[in-house]
Design a protein around this motif. Structure first.
Motif, mmCIF file in Angstrom:
data_model
loop_
_atom_site.group_PDB
_atom_site.id
_atom_site.type_symbol
_atom_site.label_atom_id
_atom_site.label_comp_id
_atom_site.label_asym_id
_atom_site.label_seq_id
_atom_site.Cartn_x
_atom_site.Cartn_y
_atom_site.Cartn_z
ATOM 1 N N ASN A 9 0.815 -1.224 0.000
ATOM 2 C CA ASN A 9 0.000 0.000 0.000
ATOM 3 C C ASN A 9 0.848 1.273 0.000
ATOM 4 N N LEU A 10 1.850 1.284 -0.838
ATOM 5 C CA LEU A 10 2.805 2.393 -0.873
ATOM 6 C C LEU A 10 2.203 3.617 -1.560
ATOM 7 N N CYS A 11 2.313 4.764 -0.905
ATOM 8 C CA CYS A 11 1.781 6.018 -1.461
ATOM 9 C C CYS A 11 2.800 7.143 -1.287
ATOM 10 N N LYS A 12 2.906 7.975 -2.307
ATOM 11 C CA LYS A 12 3.738 9.164 -2.240
ATOM 12 C C LYS A 12 3.059 10.291 -2.990
ATOM 13 N N PRO A 43 5.627 4.381 -18.353
ATOM 14 C CA PRO A 43 6.024 5.554 -19.136
ATOM 15 C C PRO A 43 6.648 6.602 -18.235
ATOM 16 N N ASN A 44 7.244 7.622 -18.821
ATOM 17 C CA ASN A 44 7.823 8.709 -18.032
ATOM 18 C C ASN A 44 6.754 9.329 -17.140
ATOM 19 N N GLY A 45 7.109 9.555 -15.875
ATOM 20 C CA GLY A 45 6.169 10.149 -14.939
ATOM 21 C C GLY A 45 5.180 9.171 -14.354
ATOM 22 N N ALA A 46 5.398 7.867 -14.568
ATOM 23 C CA ALA A 46 4.446 6.861 -14.102
ATOM 24 C C ALA A 46 4.545 6.596 -12.610
ATOM 25 N N GLY A 47 5.718 6.885 -12.012
ATOM 26 C CA GLY A 47 5.913 6.636 -10.589
ATOM 27 C C GLY A 47 6.959 5.578 -10.288
ATOM 28 N N LYS A 48 7.562 5.003 -11.323
ATOM 29 C CA LYS A 48 8.517 3.916 -11.061
ATOM 30 C C LYS A 48 9.789 4.423 -10.391
ATOM 31 N N THR A 49 10.332 5.551 -10.866
ATOM 32 C CA THR A 49 11.557 6.068 -10.257
ATOM 33 C C THR A 49 11.309 6.516 -8.821
ATOM 34 N N THR A 50 10.153 7.110 -8.566
ATOM 35 C CA THR A 50 9.804 7.486 -7.193
ATOM 36 C C THR A 50 9.728 6.251 -6.308
ATOM 37 N N THR A 51 9.153 5.173 -6.834
ATOM 38 C CA THR A 51 9.089 3.920 -6.084
ATOM 39 C C THR A 51 10.487 3.410 -5.767
ATOM 40 N N LEU A 52 11.375 3.417 -6.756
ATOM 41 C CA LEU A 52 12.742 2.947 -6.539
ATOM 42 C C LEU A 52 13.471 3.807 -5.519
ATOM 43 N N ARG A 53 13.250 5.101 -5.554
ATOM 44 C CA ARG A 53 13.917 5.996 -4.597
ATOM 45 C C ARG A 53 13.418 5.768 -3.177
ATOM 46 N N MET A 54 12.145 5.462 -3.035
ATOM 47 C CA MET A 54 11.639 5.133 -1.699
ATOM 48 C C MET A 54 12.221 3.817 -1.212
ATOM 49 N N ARG A 82 22.423 -0.998 3.892
ATOM 50 C CA ARG A 82 23.476 -2.004 3.860
ATOM 51 C C ARG A 82 23.074 -3.216 3.024
ATOM 52 N N SER A 83 21.773 -3.408 2.864
ATOM 53 C CA SER A 83 21.251 -4.610 2.201
ATOM 54 C C SER A 83 20.992 -4.409 0.721
ATOM 55 N N ILE A 84 21.170 -3.183 0.233
ATOM 56 C CA ILE A 84 20.870 -2.915 -1.172
ATOM 57 C C ILE A 84 22.078 -2.350 -1.906
ATOM 58 N N GLY A 85 22.074 -2.542 -3.217
ATOM 59 C CA GLY A 85 22.934 -1.800 -4.121
ATOM 60 C C GLY A 85 22.009 -1.035 -5.051
ATOM 61 N N TYR A 86 22.143 0.274 -5.084
ATOM 62 C CA TYR A 86 21.217 1.108 -5.850
ATOM 63 C C TYR A 86 21.981 1.853 -6.946
ATOM 64 N N MET A 87 21.543 1.638 -8.164
ATOM 65 C CA MET A 87 22.112 2.347 -9.311
ATOM 66 C C MET A 87 20.993 3.110 -9.999
ATOM 67 N N SER A 88 21.037 4.416 -9.913
ATOM 68 C CA SER A 88 19.984 5.225 -10.524
ATOM 69 C C SER A 88 20.372 5.602 -11.942
ATOM 70 N N LEU A 162 19.474 -5.768 -5.295
ATOM 71 C CA LEU A 162 19.987 -4.756 -6.214
ATOM 72 C C LEU A 162 18.818 -4.019 -6.854
ATOM 73 N N ILE A 163 18.940 -2.702 -6.941
ATOM 74 C CA ILE A 163 17.933 -1.864 -7.578
ATOM 75 C C ILE A 163 18.618 -1.148 -8.729
ATOM 76 N N LEU A 164 18.273 -1.534 -9.949
ATOM 77 C CA LEU A 164 18.954 -1.034 -11.139
ATOM 78 C C LEU A 164 17.971 -0.255 -12.002
ATOM 79 N N ASP A 165 18.202 1.028 -12.132
ATOM 80 C CA ASP A 165 17.327 1.910 -12.906
ATOM 81 C C ASP A 165 18.022 2.252 -14.219
ATOM 82 N N GLU A 166 17.551 1.675 -15.313
ATOM 83 C CA GLU A 166 18.112 1.897 -16.648
ATOM 84 C C GLU A 166 19.616 1.599 -16.707
ATOM 85 N N PRO A 167 20.052 0.405 -16.292
ATOM 86 C CA PRO A 167 21.492 0.129 -16.254
ATOM 87 C C PRO A 167 22.162 0.026 -17.614
#
Length: 255
Positions: A9-12, A43-54, A82-88, A162-167
């Motif tokens: 139930n994630l909301c931002k 699509p752009n502005g869909a909320g995926k990057t915001t989800t990854l950043r949270m 400590r448990s993640i590797g994040y590449m934006s 691992l969280i990979l955004d457009e690697p």
């Protein structure tokens, strides 16, 4: 299967002077499992990057919860990090540092055992095949070399998630294929990988399950074959358009 990521139930929300309150992420829930590549499309502005950043603890949700590797992003953000590797998609390298220096720095930053760092860094350099330019300033590297260095620093502390955004964005097919192979290796090691991309072909190729998000809402989650059955479409691009169009029809009918 062991759940490594549990989102409920994630909301931002954000305030926009012209539109008022904008729900960037609207009641999103999904899980991802150990040894799984989970694709997040939108699509752009869909909320995926915001989800990854949270997920990466760079933003706090207005409501809902995120658990990663057993830790809650709200109550235990340090252990989540400590448990993640994040590449934006906008991650940059320090231009006057070499890949070796960057990878070492990120191992230290993520509290990897100090006496094991040199051996770990050498192992990562060999694994990614970057020995020929490991001591070159990153400002002199090609786009592909920089991208591989970015992935190397993302995994140096051996995180389970691992969280990979457009690697592989902007890479030629040979370097992109190398990255796909690395991701497949990491999956086989039991890593949980969240993979976001606009390239439908690579998502279809490497992801075990796919979630499609639009206007902040998660429209569907499933394997490619499950999504084909639901949509009666074969190619992921057609499947994606189908679900986005169906969502927009429901929104129009609600008014």
């Amino acid at each position: 299967m062991e759940e490594k990521i549990i989102i409920k139930n994630l909301c931002k929300e954000f305030y926009d002077p012209q539109r008022g309150i904008v729900k960037a992420v609207d009641n999103v829930s999904f899980s991802a499992y150990k040894g799984e590549v989970f694709g997040l499309l939108g699509p752009n502005g869909a909320g995926k990057t915001t989800t990854l950043r949270m997920m990466a603890t760079l933003m706090k949700p207005n409501s809902g919860s995120i658990q990663i590797a057993g830790y809650d992003t709200e109550n235990d953000p340090r252990n989540v990090r400590r448990s993640i590797g994040y590449m934006s998609s906008s991650t940059a390298l320090y231009p006057r540092l070499s890949p070796r220096e960057i990878i070492t720095y990120f191992a230290e930053l993520n509290d990897y055992p100090k006496n094991e760092i040199p051996m770990r860094v050498e192992k990562i350099i060999r694994y990614f095949g970057i020995g020929d330019y490991a001591d070159t300033y990153s400002e002199k590297l090609s786009t592909g070399m920089k991208q591989i260095t970015s992935i190397a620093r993302t995994i140096v502390h051996d995180p389970p998630v691992l969280i990979l955004d457009e690697p592989s964005s902007g890479l030629d097919v040979i370097v992109a294929q190398k990255i796909h192979n690395y991701i497949n290796d990491l999956k086989n090691e039991g890593k949980t990988i969240i993979f976001s991309s606009h390239n439908m072909g690579e998502v279809e190729k490497i992801c075990d399950r796919i979630g499609i998000i639009n206007n902040g809402k998660l429209l569907t989650v499933g394997t490619i074959n499950e999504l084909r059955t639901i949509s009666s479409k074969y190619y992921l691009e057609e499947i994606f358009i189908y679900f986005v169009n169906e969502f927009e029809k429901r929104v129009e009918n609600a008014y």
